[in-house]
Scaffold this active site. Sequence first.
Site, PDB file in Angstrom:
ATOM      1  N   LYS A  86     -18.573 -30.183   7.980  1.00  0.00           N
ATOM      2  CA  LYS A  86     -19.519 -29.065   7.917  1.00  0.00           C
ATOM      3  C   LYS A  86     -20.954 -29.545   7.664  1.00  0.00           C
ATOM      4  O   LYS A  86     -21.906 -28.835   7.971  1.00  0.00           O
ATOM      5  CB  LYS A  86     -19.089 -28.080   6.830  1.00  0.00           C
ATOM      6  CG  LYS A  86     -17.807 -27.336   7.157  1.00  0.00           C
ATOM      7  CD  LYS A  86     -18.099 -26.103   7.987  1.00  0.00           C
ATOM      8  CE  LYS A  86     -16.851 -25.487   8.566  1.00  0.00           C
ATOM      9  NZ  LYS A  86     -17.100 -24.312   9.381  1.00  0.00           N
ATOM     10  N   ASP A 135     -15.733 -20.655   1.947  1.00  0.00           N
ATOM     11  CA  ASP A 135     -14.477 -20.960   1.260  1.00  0.00           C
ATOM     12  C   ASP A 135     -14.628 -22.280   0.513  1.00  0.00           C
ATOM     13  O   ASP A 135     -13.683 -22.769  -0.093  1.00  0.00           O
ATOM     14  CB  ASP A 135     -13.343 -21.115   2.281  1.00  0.00           C
ATOM     15  CG  ASP A 135     -13.017 -19.791   2.945  1.00  0.00           C
ATOM     16  OD1 ASP A 135     -12.865 -18.800   2.225  1.00  0.00           O
ATOM     17  OD2 ASP A 135     -12.931 -19.757   4.183  1.00  0.00           O
TER      18      ASP A 135
HETATM   19  C1  LIG Z   1     -12.018 -28.567   6.360  1.00  0.00           C
HETATM   20  C2  LIG Z   1     -12.204 -27.529   7.408  1.00  0.00           C
HETATM   21  N1  LIG Z   1     -11.579 -27.690   8.570  1.00  0.00           N
HETATM   22  C3  LIG Z   1     -11.713 -26.786   9.559  1.00  0.00           C
HETATM   23  C4  LIG Z   1     -12.482 -25.651   9.403  1.00  0.00           C
HETATM   24  C5  LIG Z   1     -12.564 -24.646  10.512  1.00  0.00           C
HETATM   25  O1  LIG Z   1     -13.781 -24.655  11.156  1.00  0.00           O
HETATM   26  P1  LIG Z   1     -14.279 -23.383  11.972  1.00  0.00           P
HETATM   27  O2  LIG Z   1     -14.496 -22.291  10.978  1.00  0.00           O
HETATM   28  O3  LIG Z   1     -15.480 -23.867  12.673  1.00  0.00           O
HETATM   29  O4  LIG Z   1     -13.173 -23.005  12.915  1.00  0.00           O
HETATM   30  C6  LIG Z   1     -13.164 -25.455   8.195  1.00  0.00           C
HETATM   31  C7  LIG Z   1     -14.010 -24.279   7.983  1.00  0.00           C
HETATM   32  O5  LIG Z   1     -14.530 -24.031   6.920  1.00  0.00           O
HETATM   33  C8  LIG Z   1     -13.019 -26.415   7.173  1.00  0.00           C
HETATM   34  O6  LIG Z   1     -13.648 -26.282   5.987  1.00  0.00           O
END
Ligand SMILES: Cc1ncc(COP(=O)(O)O)c(C=O)c1O
Length: 407
Positions: A86, A135
């Site tokens: 992120k 989150d």
């Molecule tokens: C560790 C992790 N993996 C995957 C995702 C999913 O990403 P997206 O919301 O772009 O689908 C998130 C989203 O917060 C995440 O924190």
Amino acid sequence: MPNTVLSRTPFRLATNRNADRSESALQSLREFLDPAFTAAARSEIRSWPGYAATPLIDLTGVARAVRVATIWYKDEGSRFGVGSFKALGGGYAVARIAARHVMRTAGLAGLSSLDLLSDRYRKIAAQATVTCATDGNHGRAVAWAAHKFGCRAVVYMASIVSPLREQAIQSFGAATIRSQGTHEDAARESREVAQRNGWFVVSETENASEPQIAFDTLAGYTTLLDEIASQLPDDRPPTHMFVQAGVGGLAATAACYGAARWGAARPVLIVVEALNADCILRSLELGEPVVVAGELDTIMAGLAAGETSGYAWRSLRVGAGFGMSIPDGAAVETMRLLADAPYGDPPVVAGESGVAGLAATLLAAQDESTRELIGLDETSRIVTIGTEGATDPAVYERLVGRPPGLP
Ligand SMILES: Cc1ncc(COP(=O)(O)O)c(C=O)c1O
């Protein structure tokens, strides 16, 4: 018969009947995230102090065990010290918000985020406030980038977000506000407050204060995909990519990047979700966006989304091959598998949302009918994205049985 590497737990698989590998679909994926725009994002991110490509780990041992050629695991745990991918998306969006704010206020043009790192513009950048709902990981990335590029950050979160994740966000000087309700309630609050105060909402969804912010976020994510492409051992594209999704921004970016980079030879994209938060799988089944209501109860906190981003959906509708949703137990077993490395691969510390793509790969590869349906065999070269490290060490210890990094 492939070995059983994970317990044979039920999962769901849906074929995307609108998947389109025609030249015109390819073109629309290329146009959705314009390659020149994403290349500019990548070059800016690479210029930031502390930038380093994260490792692409070859999990040959476990790949052999499930009878595929290779499984690569792109380990985002060390990304800019933020712990997840992120940092690339929310981080880049914040950098651009700060740069645009300074340019507008000071009547400048062509300011890069790197220019903001000098003290010259800090007073002006400090007048801009960014906000988001999280989150955990997105808020941490936004707080980190706000601290780096000099603006103020106010991060909203649902009541269930863990205290360690909140502390990590506060450690960058951001204010945190707990909503009494769900993630959606937190998102609504941040949007309303932003509207009243002229703040910028950082999001890859329609919650963003302007579409540009959402597109900047996705453009930032292409950094990790571009690194993967240059880390592969030869010019052959992978055959499959298993990419986990919350609202779908990373998965959509993978679809667009795959089209731009590998054209007709791009990998089959399998979008991976938590069983109780499988809004994209259901949308792919129906052919239009579906909202999943309820608690979205999963330990994979980053994947607990009930509604896909409209931006993501536009490319996933044609660019995703399959949707797959997996139970929490498969994620926990995969965290332990990476920590214990029983097949001779290097041990990896990974968080519960981070392992979802790999967990789905293993479940799929050890199941004969799924292998056949998605075209997995002994020649498959699979990319998975380890989207986070142990972003909450207490959760990691509870799930793996020891603190992160201990043998
Ligand atoms: C560790 C992790 N993996 C995957 C995702 C999913 O990403 P997206 O919301 O772009 O689908 C998130 C989203 O917060 C995440 O924190």
